[in-house]
Structures are given as structure tokens and as C-alpha cells.
Design an enzyme around this catalytic site. Structure first.
Site, PDB file in Angstrom:
ATOM      1  CG  ASP A  26      -1.645  -1.306   1.469  1.00 52.78           C
ATOM      2  OD1 ASP A  26      -2.218  -1.750   0.614  1.00 52.78           O
ATOM      3  OD2 ASP A  26      -1.804  -1.771   2.616  1.00 52.78           O
ATOM      4  CE  LYS A  29       2.889  -2.596  -4.973  1.00 58.56           C
ATOM      5  NZ  LYS A  29       2.671  -2.545  -3.425  1.00 58.56           N
ATOM      6  N   GLY A  54      -4.343  -4.178  -4.820  1.00 60.59           N
ATOM      7  CA  GLY A  54      -5.713  -3.609  -5.276  1.00 60.59           C
ATOM      8  C   GLY A  54      -5.262  -2.160  -5.291  1.00 60.59           C
ATOM      9  CG  HIS A  55      -3.691   0.178  -7.932  1.00 63.45           C
ATOM     10  ND1 HIS A  55      -2.931  -0.558  -8.018  1.00 63.45           N
ATOM     11  CD2 HIS A  55      -4.023   0.862  -9.078  1.00 63.45           C
ATOM     12  CE1 HIS A  55      -2.659  -0.922  -9.293  1.00 63.45           C
ATOM     13  NE2 HIS A  55      -3.532   0.148 -10.108  1.00 63.45           N
ATOM     14  CD  GLN A 231       0.525  -9.035  -2.698  1.00 62.75           C
ATOM     15  OE1 GLN A 231       1.327  -9.895  -3.230  1.00 62.75           O
ATOM     16  NE2 GLN A 231      -0.548  -8.941  -2.881  1.00 62.75           N
TER      17      GLN A 231
END
Ligand code: IMP
Length: 433
Positions: A26, A29, A54-55, A231
Site C-alpha cells: 500500500d 505503487k 488492489g488500487h 505487495q
């Protein structure tokens, strides 16, 4: 510096760039990969993890959450590759593809490895039951990688078989899991699980191929290829704070093994880290603090998990994990994210050493997580700045205290910070030579 120029600095022949998380995940990225995916990349690659990443991105006023799909999926003409090092939930992937197709007005270009392992409903249920102790994302990631290591996993290539054959394979996989699995079989009939997987397979079938062959060809043809790590270094299965880690190797080397592209090509490697530190899930977190300031930072930066919605734990910038990550990844440069969030804080800390119970500076991070709980951080305390920096376009425009913060980190970790993010928009990015 034109960071988007075709030729990268460290490798004269090929244009391969990797972006990896340098902390506990988090770090932002998504913004860095989105910048390169939209302005530079011709191919964007995911090679580790699954829908635990996830983003959120905004396109044409619509918000989309990218979980398994590479960032290039939002840019017309860009080829997107999901490699064998990823674990894929075909049902979720189809949902994600359908959502994206609704918001982009061009044909997406996607390639999925025939060797990637398939996350099944069994994996998710097992993760829900057994992942609680370290607070996994609950997506069945660890269980799927366990099936893979156990040599009993279901792979994308298995989905070409009949529903009955897939169900048989699922039963075999489950019978090898060394926990009482009866509960799971009572709830889920293998044939029902197989039927749903087969339906999803029909949607993704046109995208399936040997992605190692494809990627090596793109690279040798001189394409700009962006590897998007999921990650982060401190969640690495071996060198993170085990067992509070993910199940893949979210390192540059992991991108190589996870894609079938030789390590030789990975010379340009950006480590992404925030100006402060966060982590979700359980586990040691040496620079963590819990007070009004951490609450303030959490709200200001909306530090809640994209996938799980969990509040993130907050800590100070940690040079020790940066050095550990650099040893694993070999960063050619650092992208320092969310610097604007620190505006208005009187004094800012940077952890420069870990100190053990006897007051000794540790040379390396202990392997045993129990030891990590006993460690104290040694801090440098720096003056903060009051100014809003979110409109600064160059390094010289930053207040002297913010420059000092950046330069102090550079001195400590001995890696150049070439990208500084001062807000969520693409334009709120400072590039340095
Ligand atoms: P898993 O990857 O779901 O098995 O979770 C293992 C550990 O990694 C847990 O502590 C998760 O919170 C953490 N984790 C997994 N993916 C991410 C991520 O994308 N960001 C932050 N933490 C993550």
C-alpha cells in the site's frame, strides 16, 4: 530528466522497468505504475500475488478497482500480461474484466498464463478459517500457493478439461490438505465448484497462452515493458516478518521467477515507499505509533485497505526496512509517496536503527518475529514544515525542511529519490535527476 524516455538508464539494449513495494504494501505503487503505464509502457506485467493486491483508479469520471488486472488495462493499445507467478480467481477476474470493459471505450489487450494456479472456493474458505491469525486478505491466496507447492494445484491449463475431470482434480487437491476438510466438502460439491470455474474459463479462454514466450519476444523486440510488483518487500515469504507475510516473493527476483523472464533484464528497479510507514494485518511493526497524530494521518491520507477496508496501522519512516529491501531488490531509485501528508506536523521522525533489549544496534533484522516485538527504534528527529506542498512542481519549490527530510533519507539509505509524490493526481509528482 525525462523519465518517460524510451531508453532506460541502466540497460542499453532492453527497456524493462520494474516497480516494487519497499514497505509492507500500500505504498502508492498504483500511482507510479499508472504514470508509467499511461506514458511509457507498451506492455504491463503482473507476476506475483493475486486479487490480494488492489488500487483504485479514476477514468472518465468512473472509479475502478484493479485487483488482478495490470494497470495498463486502462490505456488503449497497451498489452497486459498476467503471468504464471500469479494466482488467479477466474470468477473474480471475469467480474473485473466486465467492469473495466464498461468504462473503457476500446478493446482490452490481455494475456493470461496457462501455468498460473487457480484460486478455488475451497482456498477461500480455508483462508477464511486459517488465515485469521495473521489477518490475511481472505482471498485464498496462501491456500492456492500451498496447493501449488504441494504439487496438487489446479492450473489454468486444467480448465480446458471437462467439468467432471476438473471436479475430480479438485477432490484430489482437497484430499491432500492436512486439515479436517470434511466441513468444506459438505458445503461445496466439487462439481458445483468446477461448473462455475468452467463458466468463467469460457470468458478468459481467448486470452490464455504461454506468457513467458510472449514476454521474451516483446522484450527482445525492444518494447517498453513495465513489471508491476504486488505487495512489498516486507511481506516477502522469506525475508518479510514471517509468518506475517504473503505467500509469494514480492521482490524483483520474484518478478523474474514469476514471469519466466531471466533476471538479466531487471536492471531498472523503482522501490516505492511512503514518507511515513503503514501496514495492515497482524505482525511486528517497529516504528508504529498510536495517538492523535496517527489518527490524523490515517484520516488525512485515508489509510484504509483498498481490498479489505481495514484501518492501516501507522508508523514513522523506517530506513532499516529500506536497507533490507534494497539488499533483496537492488533499487536503482526510490519513489517517495504522500510527502504532502506530513505537512503541518511539528517534528518528524526517521528510524535509522533497530536496537535490541541490551541496547545494541542490530546489524540485520532477526528472523524470529518474537524477537522483532522486543526491538526499539532509534530515531532521528527532524523539523517539520507548515506549508501545503501539494502544488509544488519541482524539488526547489519544497520548503527547506521537506527538502532536508528527503535528503536525510537519501543519505541514510544511499539510494536516490527520483520521484516525490505530493498528492493523488498524476500532475502532483516531482521528478528529480
Ligand atoms: P494474503 O496475501 O492475503 O495471504 O495475506 C498475508 C499478509 O499480507 C496479511 O498480513 C495481509 O494483510 C498482507 N497483504 C497481502 N496483500 C497486501 C497488499 O496488497 N497490501 C498490504 N498488505 C497486504
Amino acid at each position: 530528466m525525462d523519465i518517460f524516455s524510451k531508453k532506460l538508464t541502466n540497460n542499453s539494449r532492453y527497456n524493462v522497468l520494474s516497480v516494487v513495494g519497499a514497505g509492507f504494501g500500500d505504498e502508492g505503487k498504483g500511482k507510479v505504475t499508472d504514470l508509467y503505464a499511461s506514458k511509457w509502457a507498451e506492455v504491463v506485467v503482473r507476476a506475483n500475488g493475486g486479487c490480494n493486491a488492489g488500487h483504485t483508479v479514476t477514468i472518465n469520471g468512473n472509479k475502478a478497482s484493479l485487483r488482478a488486472l495490470p494497470s495498463g488495462i486502462l490505456s488503449e493499445g497497451v498489452e497486459n500480461v498476467i503471468c504464471h507467478g500469479c494466482v488467479i480467481n477466474p470468477i473474480e477476474l471475469v467480474e473485473e474484466i466486465n467492469k473495466i470493459k464498461k468504462i473503457v471505450n476500446f478493446d482490452i489487450k490481455l494475456h493470461i498464463s496457462d501455468r498460473a494456479h487457480v484460486i478455488t472456493e475451497y482456498d477461500i474458505q480455508l483462508d477464511e478459517a486459517f488465515g485469521k491469525s495473521i489477518k490475511t486478505t481472505g482471498n485464498g491466496i496462501g491456500m492456492c500457493y500451498a496447493d501449488k507447492a504441494y504439487r496438487k494445484g489446479l492450473r489454468i491449463c486444467d480448465l480446458y478439461k471437462s467439468n467432471v475431470e476438473i471436479a475430480k482434480k479438485l477432490s484430489e487437491t482437497m484430499s491432500n490438505i492436512t486439515v479436517s476438510n470434511e466441513t468444506f466438502f459438505q458445503k461445496l460439491e466439487p462439481i458445483d465448484v468446477a461448473n462455475k470455474l468452467k463458466q468463467a474459463f469460457e470468458v478468459i479462454e481467448p486470452y490464455i497462452c504461454d506468457t513467458s514466450v510472449l514476454l521474451n519476444k516483446y522484450i527482445k523486440d525492444g518494447a517498453n515493458v513495465l513489471f508491476e510488483g504486488a505487495q512489498a518487500a516486507m511481506l516477502d515469504n522469506a525475508y518479510g516478518f514471517y509468518p506475517f507475510v504473503t505467500s509469494s516473493n514480492p521482490t524483483t527476483a520474484g518478478l523474474s521467477t514469476g514471469s519466466g523472464v531471466a533476471p538479466y533484464y531487471f536492471n531498472n528497479n523503482i522501490g516505492v515507499i511512503k514518507a511515513y510507514c503503514t501496514r495492515v494485518g497482524e505482525g511486528p511493526f517497529v516504528t508504529e505509533f498510536n495517538n492523535e497524530l496517527s489518527d490524523e494521518i490515517r484520516e488525512k491520507a485515508h489509510e484504509y485497505g483498498t481490498v479489505t477496508g481495514r484501518p492501516r496501522r501507522i508508523g514513522w519512516f523506517d530506513c532499516v526496512i529500506m536497507k533490507q529491501g534494497n539488499r533483496l531488490n537492488g533499487y536503482s531509485s526510490i519513489a517517495l509517496m504522500l510527502l504532502d501528508v506530513l505537512s503541518g506536523i511539528d517534528t518528524i521522525k526517521i528510524c535509522i536503527n533497530y536496537i535490541d533489549e541490551k541496547g545494541k544496534v542490530l546489524e540485520s533484522i532477526p528472523a524470529d518475529a518474537n524477537e522483532l516485538y522486543k526491538i526499539k527504534p532509534q530515531y532521528l528527529t527532524l523539523p517539520g514544515w507548515a506549508e501545503d506542498i501539494s502544488k509544488c512542481k519541482s524539488f526547489s519549490e519544497l520548503p527547506k525542511e521537506a527538502k532536508n527530510f528527503v535528503e536525510t533519507i537519501e543519505e541514510q539509505i544511499n539510494i536516490p529519490i527520483n520521484i516525490i509524490s505530493v498528492g493523488p493526481d498524476r500532475e502532483q509528482t516531482i521528478f528529480r535527476d
